[in-house]
Design an enzyme around this catalytic site. Structure first.
Site, mmCIF file in Angstrom:
data_model
loop_
_atom_site.group_PDB
_atom_site.id
_atom_site.type_symbol
_atom_site.label_atom_id
_atom_site.label_comp_id
_atom_site.label_asym_id
_atom_site.label_seq_id
_atom_site.Cartn_x
_atom_site.Cartn_y
_atom_site.Cartn_z
ATOM 1 N N ARG A 73 44.972 31.278 38.387
ATOM 2 C CA ARG A 73 44.540 29.904 38.608
ATOM 3 C C ARG A 73 44.383 29.199 37.274
ATOM 4 N NH1 ARG A 73 39.766 29.755 39.730
ATOM 5 N NH2 ARG A 73 39.311 31.967 39.880
ATOM 6 N N TYR A 201 51.548 30.415 42.437
ATOM 7 C CA TYR A 201 50.791 31.669 42.502
ATOM 8 C C TYR A 201 49.347 31.492 42.941
ATOM 9 C CZ TYR A 201 49.339 36.394 41.205
ATOM 10 O OH TYR A 201 48.869 37.673 41.218
ATOM 11 N N LYS A 210 41.358 28.864 48.031
ATOM 12 C CA LYS A 210 40.329 28.221 47.224
ATOM 13 C C LYS A 210 40.303 26.698 47.432
ATOM 14 C CE LYS A 210 38.810 32.031 45.895
ATOM 15 N NZ LYS A 210 39.322 32.975 45.009
ATOM 16 N N HIS A 230 32.079 31.574 48.035
ATOM 17 C CA HIS A 230 32.977 32.588 47.458
ATOM 18 C C HIS A 230 32.337 33.964 47.694
ATOM 19 C CE1 HIS A 230 35.365 33.874 43.584
ATOM 20 N NE2 HIS A 230 35.999 34.208 44.686
ATOM 21 N N SER A 252 35.313 35.809 40.284
ATOM 22 C CA SER A 252 36.649 36.384 40.429
ATOM 23 C C SER A 252 36.752 37.700 39.662
ATOM 24 C CB SER A 252 37.685 35.406 39.893
ATOM 25 O OG SER A 252 37.603 34.208 40.624
ATOM 26 N N CYS A 254 35.260 40.515 40.044
ATOM 27 C CA CYS A 254 33.993 41.197 39.735
ATOM 28 C C CYS A 254 33.538 42.115 40.865
ATOM 29 C CB CYS A 254 32.906 40.190 39.403
ATOM 30 S SG CYS A 254 33.175 39.362 37.827
ATOM 31 N N GLY A 255 34.439 42.450 41.795
ATOM 32 C CA GLY A 255 34.114 43.540 42.709
ATOM 33 C C GLY A 255 33.869 43.207 44.168
ATOM 34 N N ASN A 258 36.261 45.389 46.422
ATOM 35 C CA ASN A 258 35.848 46.789 46.359
ATOM 36 C C ASN A 258 34.580 47.049 47.151
ATOM 37 O OD1 ASN A 258 37.389 48.779 44.369
ATOM 38 N ND2 ASN A 258 37.711 46.659 43.740
ATOM 39 N N ASP A 280 36.510 37.728 50.284
ATOM 40 C CA ASP A 280 36.576 36.671 49.264
ATOM 41 C C ASP A 280 35.852 35.384 49.648
ATOM 42 O OD1 ASP A 280 37.652 36.060 46.610
ATOM 43 O OD2 ASP A 280 38.871 34.541 47.616
ATOM 44 N N ASN A 376 46.111 40.298 36.294
ATOM 45 C CA ASN A 376 45.801 39.564 37.527
ATOM 46 C C ASN A 376 46.905 39.771 38.583
ATOM 47 O OD1 ASN A 376 44.083 37.841 39.102
ATOM 48 N ND2 ASN A 376 45.444 36.121 38.692
ATOM 49 N N SER A 377 47.632 40.880 38.484
ATOM 50 C CA SER A 377 48.633 41.174 39.520
ATOM 51 C C SER A 377 47.891 41.526 40.811
ATOM 52 C CB SER A 377 49.531 42.326 39.081
ATOM 53 O OG SER A 377 48.762 43.465 38.771
ATOM 54 N N ARG A 378 48.523 41.238 41.943
ATOM 55 C CA ARG A 378 47.769 41.322 43.203
ATOM 56 C C ARG A 378 48.614 41.841 44.351
ATOM 57 N NH1 ARG A 378 42.492 38.361 43.489
ATOM 58 N NH2 ARG A 378 42.070 37.803 41.339
ATOM 59 N N ARG A 409 29.361 40.312 35.987
ATOM 60 C CA ARG A 409 29.763 41.362 35.075
ATOM 61 C C ARG A 409 28.962 41.163 33.806
ATOM 62 N NH1 ARG A 409 34.866 44.172 34.718
ATOM 63 N NH2 ARG A 409 35.640 43.506 36.727
HETATM 64 P P1 GTP Z 1 38.831 38.139 43.304
HETATM 65 O O1 GTP Z 1 39.839 38.526 44.325
HETATM 66 O O2 GTP Z 1 39.431 37.666 42.032
HETATM 67 O O3 GTP Z 1 37.831 37.155 43.806
HETATM 68 O O4 GTP Z 1 38.091 39.509 42.832
HETATM 69 P P2 GTP Z 1 37.030 40.493 43.497
HETATM 70 O O5 GTP Z 1 35.654 39.966 43.273
HETATM 71 O O6 GTP Z 1 37.400 40.810 44.894
HETATM 72 O O7 GTP Z 1 37.147 41.810 42.584
HETATM 73 P P3 GTP Z 1 37.762 43.252 42.908
HETATM 74 O O8 GTP Z 1 36.987 43.979 43.960
HETATM 75 O O9 GTP Z 1 39.212 43.115 43.119
HETATM 76 O O10 GTP Z 1 37.484 44.012 41.537
HETATM 77 C C1 GTP Z 1 37.988 43.554 40.307
HETATM 78 C C2 GTP Z 1 37.972 44.642 39.275
HETATM 79 O O11 GTP Z 1 36.645 45.182 39.126
HETATM 80 C C3 GTP Z 1 38.858 45.814 39.625
HETATM 81 O O12 GTP Z 1 39.564 46.215 38.470
HETATM 82 C C4 GTP Z 1 37.913 46.890 40.064
HETATM 83 O O13 GTP Z 1 38.418 48.169 39.798
HETATM 84 C C5 GTP Z 1 36.644 46.593 39.258
HETATM 85 N N1 GTP Z 1 35.419 47.019 39.995
HETATM 86 C C6 GTP Z 1 35.105 46.720 41.273
HETATM 87 N N2 GTP Z 1 33.942 47.293 41.652
HETATM 88 C C7 GTP Z 1 33.482 47.960 40.569
HETATM 89 C C8 GTP Z 1 32.308 48.756 40.320
HETATM 90 O O14 GTP Z 1 31.444 48.960 41.177
HETATM 91 N N3 GTP Z 1 32.177 49.273 39.061
HETATM 92 C C9 GTP Z 1 33.123 49.063 38.089
HETATM 93 N N4 GTP Z 1 32.917 49.596 36.889
HETATM 94 N N5 GTP Z 1 34.241 48.327 38.294
HETATM 95 C C10 GTP Z 1 34.423 47.782 39.511
HETATM 96 C C1 SPV Z 2 39.881 34.441 42.600
HETATM 97 O O1 SPV Z 2 40.310 34.132 41.475
HETATM 98 O O2 SPV Z 2 38.672 34.366 42.904
HETATM 99 C C2 SPV Z 2 40.826 34.956 43.607
HETATM 100 C C3 SPV Z 2 42.255 34.853 43.312
HETATM 101 O O3 SPV Z 2 40.417 35.385 44.682
HETATM 102 S S1 SPV Z 2 42.914 33.281 43.629
HETATM 103 O O4 SPV Z 2 43.395 33.257 45.009
HETATM 104 O O5 SPV Z 2 44.011 33.080 42.696
HETATM 105 O O6 SPV Z 2 41.884 32.291 43.468
HETATM 106 MN MN MN Z 3 38.102 35.257 44.733
#
Ligand code: GTP
Ligand code: SPV
Ligand code: MN
Length: 595
Positions: A73, A201, A210, A230, A252, A254-255, A258, A280, A376-378, A409
C-alpha cells in the site's frame, strides 16, 4: 450476463460512463459462476497476469507477480476527499473532491483502450445480512477480479440483493501505467465512491478491503452507530465447553492472521480450541441484548507469506494447499512456490519475486543476502479452506464479543499483556498504541509509529471524531467488552524475542478468557492489570524467571520517555482531541510518577 440485463438503472449508467471514460472495448459482468471463473483464468494465463502452478501439488493455485514498484500500500498516495479539509482531519492526506476527480480522470482517460473492463458486484458480509454492505468494483485487472472472487462474496446473487435501486459503493479501479507518479487512491465518503488508479496490488486495488471495509465503512459506521475496524475475530473454546469470542487490532504485519488461526500447544489441544472468524477486518455492532457483536465482512485472507510455515502456522499452510493465488514469492520451473522461512526445500532453479534467477544464500554486491520473496509477498486464499474456520462466518449477525485486544510490535516498553481499568482507559491505551513499521507499508520501515487502534492509515474521517465515537460507543453498551494490550515482540538484551509467540500465545488468551469470566484476580500496576505469575500457565515452556520478569517489567524511566513521546503525538492531533483521552494520559502520568 449482459449490461442490458442489469435491473439497476443507476448502476448501468455508471458502468457506461466509466467504460466510456476509459475507452474500454468490452464490458464483462462477473457473475460468480465456476464456468466464467475458469474462462477468466484462461484469459489471465494467456495475457500472463497469472502463471499456472503444479496442479497436482497445488490444485487450483496460481502465481502472480506485481510490478517492482507496486508491492505494498502507498499511504502517501492515498487521500480522503471531503468537501472540507477538517473532515479528513490531521492524520489523513486530503484533496478536494473536484481536484481529485479531475486528476484521476486524466489518468483513467483512454487507459483501457482495446481491453476489457470487468464489473464485480460484491457483498462485504454475508449476502443479504442487514449488517452487510454492497460494492461494485470496475477494473481492467484480471488479477483483481480473481482475487476479489476469493476475498469477497461476489457475483449475480449480490445483484439480486441490490435490486433496482439499492445503495452500493462505486469502486473504480484501473491499472493505467502502474506508474507511482500516476497513482492515486481516492476516497469520497460523501459520494460513497472510491477511485483507485495506477496500482494493481493489495489494499490499493482490492477495493473491498481497506478502501471500502475500513475507510468508507468507518465513515458510515459513525453515522449509523457501529465500528469498522482493522481486527481479527476469533473464538476460544475452553475446558468448560464455552466459546469466548474476541477481536484483536494489531497494525499491518503484526500477527492478526497468525493469532486468528492459532493451534494450541500439544498439552492444551484436548481442552482448548480456536475458531477463526476473520483475520483482518471486523465490523462491530451493538445488539439489542446489550453486547457487542462482530462480523467479518471478508470471505478470504490476504496473508503475509514470509514466515508462514508448518511450525508457525499449520492452519495457514492447510488453507493455502488449494484455490490460492500467490503473489511476489519465489517460483521454480516445476511450478512450485517458496518464501523465506518456508520449511520446504528451497528451489535450486528458482526465480525471485522480480522474475530474476535466484538461489538461497544469494548476495548482492555489498554482501547482503537477497530475499527470494518480497517481504510483503502474500497469499490470497478462501476462508472456507481454513481448518479452524468457525461455523459462524456466515451468520448474519456474527458473534458476541467479550474482549478486544490491542497490540503492536514493540521491542521494548510494552509487557506481554495488561488489561485496561475500564472502557475509557482502554480507548486511551488503543489511541496511544504504537508499533514498528513493517513491509506492508512502502515507507518508514522500522521506525516506531503511533497507530491508534491499528487504524491510522484506514480511518476515513477526522481521527478526533473517530476517538469521540469510540468513547461514546462503549459507554452506551450495557456489556462493553474488556480491553487488553498485548505485545508478542518484546526483546531481551541479546536482541532475541523473549516470548515464543504463535501457538504459545494461547497461554495469554487463557488468562484473558478467565478475566472475562471473572475467574481470576490480577495485579494492579500503574499501566493496568497484569497476571499474577501463578495465573499464567507456562508449563512446558523454556522461560527462566529473568526472562519472565523482563517480559512483564514496567520500567519507570522507559515509561517517562514514552509519556513524552505520547504527549507529542497527542499534541499533533490538535485542539479537538477528546478531553477524556488527555485526562487518561494525565492520570497515567500521575501513576507512573509515583512509582
Ligand atoms: P496484515 O495482513 O498486514 O494486516 O498482517 P497481520 O497482522 O495479519 O500479520 P501476520 O499474522 O501475517 O504476521 C506478520 C508477521 O509477524 C509474520 O512474519 C509472522 O510470522 C510474524 N508473527 C506473527 N505472530 C507472531 C508471534 O506471535 N511472534 C512473533 N515473533 N512473530 C509473529
Ligand atoms: C495490511 O496492510 O494491513 C494488509 C494488506 O492487510 S493490504 O490489503 O495491502 O492492506
Ligand atoms: Mn491488514
Amino acid at each position: 450476463m449482459k449490461l442490458e440485463e442489469l435491473n439497476h438503472r443507476e448502476l448501468e449508467r455508471w458502468i457506461r460512463e466509466m467504460a466510456a471514460l476509459c475507452a474500454a472495448s468490452e464490458i464483462i459482468i462477473v457473475d460468480g459462476s465456476e464456468e466464467q471463473r475458469k474462462k477468466l483464468i484462461e484469459r489471465a494465463l494467456q495475457n500472463e497476469e497469472l502463471i499456472k502452478l503444479d496442479q497436482d501439488k497445488y490444485p487450483n493455485c496460481y502465481y502472480h507477480r506485481s510490478s517492482p514498484t507496486d508491492v505494498a500500500r502507498t499511504e502517501h498516495l492515498t487521500f480522503i476527499c471531503t468537501p472540507n479539509e477538517d473532515q479528513a482531519g490531521p492524520t489523513n492526506n486530503w484533496m478536494s473532491p473536484k481536484i481529485a476527480y479531475e486528476k484521476a480522470r486524466a489518468i483513467f482517460e483512454d487507459s483501457m483502450r482495446g481491453r476489457a473492463m470487468y464489473v464485480i458486484p460484491f457483498s462485504m458480509g454475508p449476502i443479504g445480512s442487514p449488517r452487510s454492505k454492497i460494492g461494485v468494483e470496475l477494473t481492467d485487472s484480471l488479477y483483481v477480479v480473481l482475487s476479489m472472487l476469493i476475498m469477497t462474496r461476489a457475483g449475480k446473487e449480490v445483484l439480486d440483493v441490490l435490486g433496482i435501486d439499492g445503495e452500493f459503493t462505486r469502486c473504480m479501479h484501473g491499472l493505467a501505467e502502474r506508474d507511482p507518479k500516476k497513482r492515486l487512491i481516492l476516497h469520497f465518503p460523501q459520494d460513497n465512491t472510491i477511485w483507485s488508479v495506477g496500482s494493481g496490488y493489495g489494499g490499493n486495488a482490492l477495493l473491498g478491503k481497506k478502501c471500502l471495509a475500513l475507510r468508507i465503512a468507518s465513515h458510515q459506521a459513525r453515522q449509523e452507530n457501529w465500528l469498522a475496524e482493522h481486527m481479527l475475530i476469533m473464538g476460544i473454546g475452553d475446558p468448560d465447553g464455552n466459546t469466548t469470542f474476541i477481536t484483536g487490532a494489531f497494525p499491518s504485519a503484526c500477527g492478526k492472521t497468525n493469532l486468528a488461526m492459532l493451534i494450541p500447544p500439544e498439552q492444551f489441544k484436548k481442552k482448548w480450541s480456536i475458531w477463526t472468524m476473520g483475520d483482518d477486518i471486523g465490523w462491530l455492532f451493538p445488539e439489542t441484548n446489550g453486547w457487542l457483536w462482530a462480523i467479518n465482512p471478508e470471505n478470504g485472507m490476504f496473508g503475509v507469506a514470509p514466515g508462514t510455515n508448518h511450525q508457525s502456522n499449520p492452519n495457514a499452510m492447510k488453507t493455502i494447499e488449494s484455490d490460492t493465488i500467490f503473489t511476489n514469492v519465489v517460483l521454480n520451473s516445476d511450478g512450485h512456490v517458496w518464501w523465506e522461512e518456508l520449511d520446504d526445500e528451497p528451489p535450486t532453479d528458482g526465480v525471485n519475486w522480480q522474475g530474476l534467477p535466484w538461489y538461497l544464500g544469494m548476495k548482492d554486491a555489498k554482501g547482503n543476502i537477497i530475499n527470494g520473496a518480497h517481504p510483503n509477498s502474500r497469499f490470497t486464499a478462501p476462508i472456507k479452506n481454513c481448518p479452524s474456520k468457525s461455523q459462524r462466518t456466515d451468520w448474519p449477525n456474527g458473534v458476541q464479543i467479550s474482549a478486544i485486544l490491542f497490540g503492536g510490535r514493540r521491542n521494548t516498553l510494552a509487557p506481554l499483556v495488561y488489561e485496561a481499568r475500564d472502557w475509557e482507559h482502554g480507548v486511551y491505551i488503543a489511541t496511544t498504541m504504537s508499533s514498528e513499521v513493517t513491509a506492508a507499508q512502502e515507507r518508514g520501515q522500522g521506525e516506531v509509529r503511533y497507530d491508534p487502534m491499528a487504524m491510522l492509515p484506514f480511518i476515513g474521517y477526522n481521527i478526533n471524531d473517530y476517538l469521540s465515537h469510540w468513547l461514546r460507543f462503549g459507554k452506551r453498551l450495557k456489556h462493553p467488552p474488556r480491553i487488553f494490550h498485548v505485545n508478542w515482540f518484546r526483546k531481551g538484551e541479546n536482541g532475541q524475542y523473549l516470548w515464543p509467540g504463535y501457538g504459545d500465545n494461547l497461554r495469554v488468551l487463557q488468562w484473558i478468557v478467565k478475566r472475562v469470566h471473572g475467574q481470576v484476580a490480577a495485579i494492579e500496576t500503574p499501566i493496568g492489570f497484569m497476571p499474577r505469575p501463578e495465573d499464567l500457565d507456562l508449563a512446558g515452556l523454556n522461560i527462566g524467571e529473568k526472562e519472565l520478569n523482563l517480559l512483564f517489567r514496567v520500567d519507570k524511566d522507559e515509561w517517562m520517555i514514552e509519556l513524552e513521546l505520547r504527549e507529542k503525538f497527542l499534541e499533533k492531533l490538535g485542539m479537538t482531541l477528546p478531553v477524556s483521552i488527555y485526562k487518561q494520559h494525565l492520570l497515567l502520568k500521575e501513576r507512573i510518577e509515583k512509582m
